[in-house]
Design an enzyme around this catalytic site. Structure first.
Site, mmCIF file in Angstrom:
data_model
loop_
_atom_site.group_PDB
_atom_site.id
_atom_site.type_symbol
_atom_site.label_atom_id
_atom_site.label_comp_id
_atom_site.label_asym_id
_atom_site.label_seq_id
_atom_site.Cartn_x
_atom_site.Cartn_y
_atom_site.Cartn_z
ATOM 1 N N GLY A 1 -60.066 -32.663 -29.576
ATOM 2 C CA GLY A 1 -59.164 -33.315 -30.500
ATOM 3 C C GLY A 1 -59.298 -34.821 -30.463
ATOM 4 O O GLY A 1 -59.235 -35.502 -31.498
ATOM 5 N N TYR B 1 -59.311 -29.642 -30.312
ATOM 6 C CA TYR B 1 -58.445 -29.167 -29.232
ATOM 7 C C TYR B 1 -58.729 -29.963 -27.966
ATOM 8 O O TYR B 1 -59.866 -30.040 -27.514
ATOM 9 C CB TYR B 1 -58.715 -27.679 -29.016
ATOM 10 C CG TYR B 1 -57.879 -26.986 -27.962
ATOM 11 C CD1 TYR B 1 -56.705 -27.531 -27.467
ATOM 12 C CD2 TYR B 1 -58.260 -25.745 -27.460
ATOM 13 C CE1 TYR B 1 -55.942 -26.881 -26.521
ATOM 14 C CE2 TYR B 1 -57.501 -25.078 -26.514
ATOM 15 C CZ TYR B 1 -56.350 -25.650 -26.041
ATOM 16 O OH TYR B 1 -55.602 -25.001 -25.089
ATOM 17 N N CYS B 2 -57.686 -30.579 -27.395
ATOM 18 C CA CYS B 2 -57.784 -31.311 -26.126
ATOM 19 C C CYS B 2 -58.836 -32.417 -26.248
ATOM 20 O O CYS B 2 -58.743 -33.261 -27.127
ATOM 21 C CB CYS B 2 -58.086 -30.332 -24.986
ATOM 22 S SG CYS B 2 -57.979 -31.057 -23.330
ATOM 23 N N LEU B 3 -59.855 -32.430 -25.395
ATOM 24 C CA LEU B 3 -60.899 -33.440 -25.500
ATOM 25 C C LEU B 3 -61.554 -33.393 -26.869
ATOM 26 O O LEU B 3 -61.925 -34.422 -27.436
ATOM 27 C CB LEU B 3 -61.975 -33.225 -24.423
ATOM 28 C CG LEU B 3 -61.705 -33.734 -23.011
ATOM 29 C CD1 LEU B 3 -60.644 -32.876 -22.326
ATOM 30 C CD2 LEU B 3 -62.992 -33.687 -22.186
ATOM 31 N N PHE C 1 -54.838 -30.501 -31.459
ATOM 32 C CA PHE C 1 -54.100 -29.662 -30.521
ATOM 33 C C PHE C 1 -54.087 -30.347 -29.153
ATOM 34 O O PHE C 1 -55.145 -30.568 -28.559
ATOM 35 C CB PHE C 1 -54.745 -28.290 -30.352
ATOM 36 C CG PHE C 1 -54.903 -27.488 -31.607
ATOM 37 C CD1 PHE C 1 -54.087 -27.690 -32.705
ATOM 38 C CD2 PHE C 1 -55.881 -26.508 -31.697
ATOM 39 C CE1 PHE C 1 -54.230 -26.938 -33.858
ATOM 40 C CE2 PHE C 1 -56.032 -25.747 -32.839
ATOM 41 C CZ PHE C 1 -55.213 -25.965 -33.927
#
Length: 578
Positions: free
Chosen positions: A313, A309-311, A337
């Site tokens: 990811g 998720y985000c970083l 994500f």
């Protein structure tokens, strides 16, 4: 006798000065802002044609506005002189259609429009500097919006009259309480309706591994059979992991467990000055790779669905590319994500990324050993100043409304720090130099390429994301030579991900691209795929099932014989670090 080298005194002095300055500039580089302003000012002053256009524009618009204002003073149903931009909710209340508030609102929008015209399209101005100056102009104008003052906001006036001034008194009380908590640095955890381990992050599980950077949580099964391949979730380390395990009704972890998946979650340690030299390689090795090793001990010979998720990811993608390069086949799939892999169009966050700004930020982090939560929050707050600053001022201080608190807002306030070395490497390698997309990002002694990834990919982007704009996330199609399932969901960076089935007003679009397919531009993709009502969690769960090899009995919690005993109940200890 070995002589110790002298410290770099001159460089240290510069860094100390910049660190002291940064406390008063909220981490923004005065040099970067000045360069942008001077670039705009010099080119504007040397563009007499543009200056003449600006003068002609303001005179013509002001004359027309004067005539409109005369009509609007007599007719509250007069068509607006300027239409608000999509998403601008400041003047939606019907009270803004009445005189004199309609004239105030339209006059303000006219000023916004003119200043946008004045700060963009200047020949010769660097695009980055143009964006910075235009953004700064919007922030300055927001100070003077009629919505932000009690006597120019009709909703504030009406409520003050109807409550006999009690709304303003309550607003003053809210302001005094916030100032007190801010000065005392008191967050009143005992008074919060959402508490980690009780209402939040309460899915049953066990911590089965801990090192200096992560705790690995294994969640308890709720089904008689589980998918053969487990899921490892790598959240962003800029925030606590439990955004994916919020309240019982909107916990992604609980949803996956109830769907028959074995779920493991990384909970990141909140760094302090002692962790200043932890870099991206530490987050990769002590984070993703150590977690995979533990999962392999619990479920030997089973591949893993890696989710980021985000970083997290972006880190998961780096891990997947490095594993493919090294012929490590322990992954079954990769899910991302709101994670960017190409940072050439990384959205408004790029306003704060240039050589001057990064050097200044590095000096601030060098002084403390980390980037603190206030500096990170400051940038995100500016990007959403209406939602995070002005709307709160109006609702709580002018209208006297009680502060709204929900699980997502509680999580959003629970941010973490970032080590000096890691954050510097992340910003320089990825944001500034775009090394990951260019095949230059080093893992170990060699660079990696995302084209080496061969496992199927599920990529999620959100429509109104200010942190990872969906068109930037979409670039993953051009970087990977594998099957990519792309989901574009309604909502923003966080709310779009916390989108459980049954959530009202949620929709998504879904498409699949194989290596043999021709490239589809992002805007064309948007037109080609129909919107579907509901949560994207459901097609993702089906996708995970399709890319699993069957079902098995739920594994034991940890594996003490292999060195991974149960250490503590979920949510562990790192999530409570402040």
């Amino acid at each position: 006798m070995t002589r110790m080298p002298f410290p770099d005194i001159k460089n240290s002095i510069d860094r100390v000065i910049h660190a002291i300055e940064g406390r008063h500039t909220n981490g923004l580089s005065p040099a970067s802002l000045t360069l942008a302003y001077m670039d705009w000012l010099i080119h504007t002053s040397h563009s007499p044609g543009k200056l003449n256009e600006l003068l002609e524009n303001i005179l013509r618009k002001s004359s027309a506005f004067g005539l409109w204002a005369a009509r609007a003073s007599l007719d509250s149903n007069a068509a607006p002189f300027i239409q608000s931009l999509p998403g601008d909710r400041r003047f939606n209340d019907p009270a803004w259609k009445r005189f004199p508030y309609n004239v105030m609102a339209q006059g303000f929008l006219l000023q916004e429009q003119w200043w946008h015209y004045a700060t963009t399209g200047i020949p010769g101005v660097a695009k980055h500097h143009e964006n910075v100056v235009s953004f700064a102009a919007r922030q300055c104008l927001d100070l003077f919006s009629p919505t932000n003052y009690p006597f120019t906001n009709p909703t504030v006036v009406e409520k003050a009259i109807s409550t006999g001034g009690q709304s303003l008194a309550k607003g003053m009380q809210n302001l005094m309480e916030d100032l007190q908590h801010s000065l005392l640095e008191d967050k009143n955890p005992d008074d919060q309706p959402f508490v980690v381990g009780k209402q939040l992050a309460c899915t049953p599980g066990k911590v089965i591994f801990r090192n200096r950077l992560i705790e690995l949580i294994q969640y308890s099964p709720t089904t008689d059979k589980v998918a053969a391949e487990p899921i490892l979730i790598t959240p962003a380390w800029i925030m606590k992991y439990y955004i994916l395990d919020l309240s019982e009704h909107n916990s992604m972890v609980r949803y996956l467990v109830d769907k028959g998946h074995t779920v493991f979650m990384i909970s990141w340690h909140n760094p302090d000055a002692r962790d200043r030299d932890m870099g991206m390689s530490d987050y990769l090795n002590l984070g993703v790779m150590d977690a995979l090793k533990a999962i392999n001990a619990v479920l030997p010979e089973r591949k893993v669905h890696l989710v980021g998720y985000c970083l997290g990811g972006t880190l998961a993608t780096i891990a997947a590319a490095a594993m493919s390069r090294d012929n490590d086949d322990r992954l079954q799939s990769l899910t991302m994500f709101t994670a960017q892999t190409d940072f050439t169009e990384a959205g408004e966050l790029m306003l704060f990324i240039d050589e001057s700004q990064l050097t200044y930020m590095e000096d601030i982090m060098w002084d403390k050993g980390y980037l603190d939560t206030q500096q990170m929050a400051g940038a995100f707050t500016l990007l959403r100043s209406y939602d995070l600053i002005w709307s709160r001022i109006v609702s709580e201080y002018l209208l006297g409304e009680s502060p709204r608190v929900n699980d997502l807002m509680t999580w959003n306030a629970d941010s973490t720090r970032m080590p000096y070395k890691m954050h510097s490497e992340y910003l320089r390698h990825l944001f500034l130099n775009n090394d990951l997309a260019s095949g230059r990002f080093p893992v170990g002694e060699r660079p990696i390429s995302l084209r080496d990834i061969r496992v199927p990919v599920f990529c999620v982007a959100t429509q109104t994301d200010h942190v990872a704009p969906w068109r930037s996330v979409y670039k993953v199609h051009d970087l990977m030579n594998t099957e990519v399932t792309f989901a574009l969901t309604s909502g923003g960076h966080n709310a779009g991900i916390v989108s459980e089935p049954g959530h009202p007003r949620r929709s998504y679009q879904l498409g699949v691209q194989t290596p043999e397919d021709k490239h589809i531009p992002a805007d064309d993709w948007l037109l080609r795929h129909d919107s579907r009502d509901g949560s994207w969690w459901e097609p993702w769960s089906d996708w995970l099932t399709q890319h699993s090899t069957g079902q098995i009995k739920p594994p034991a919690m940890g594996n003490a014989d292999a060195g991974y005993p149960v250490i503590a109940p979920a949510p562990g200890t790192y999530v409570f670090e402040r």
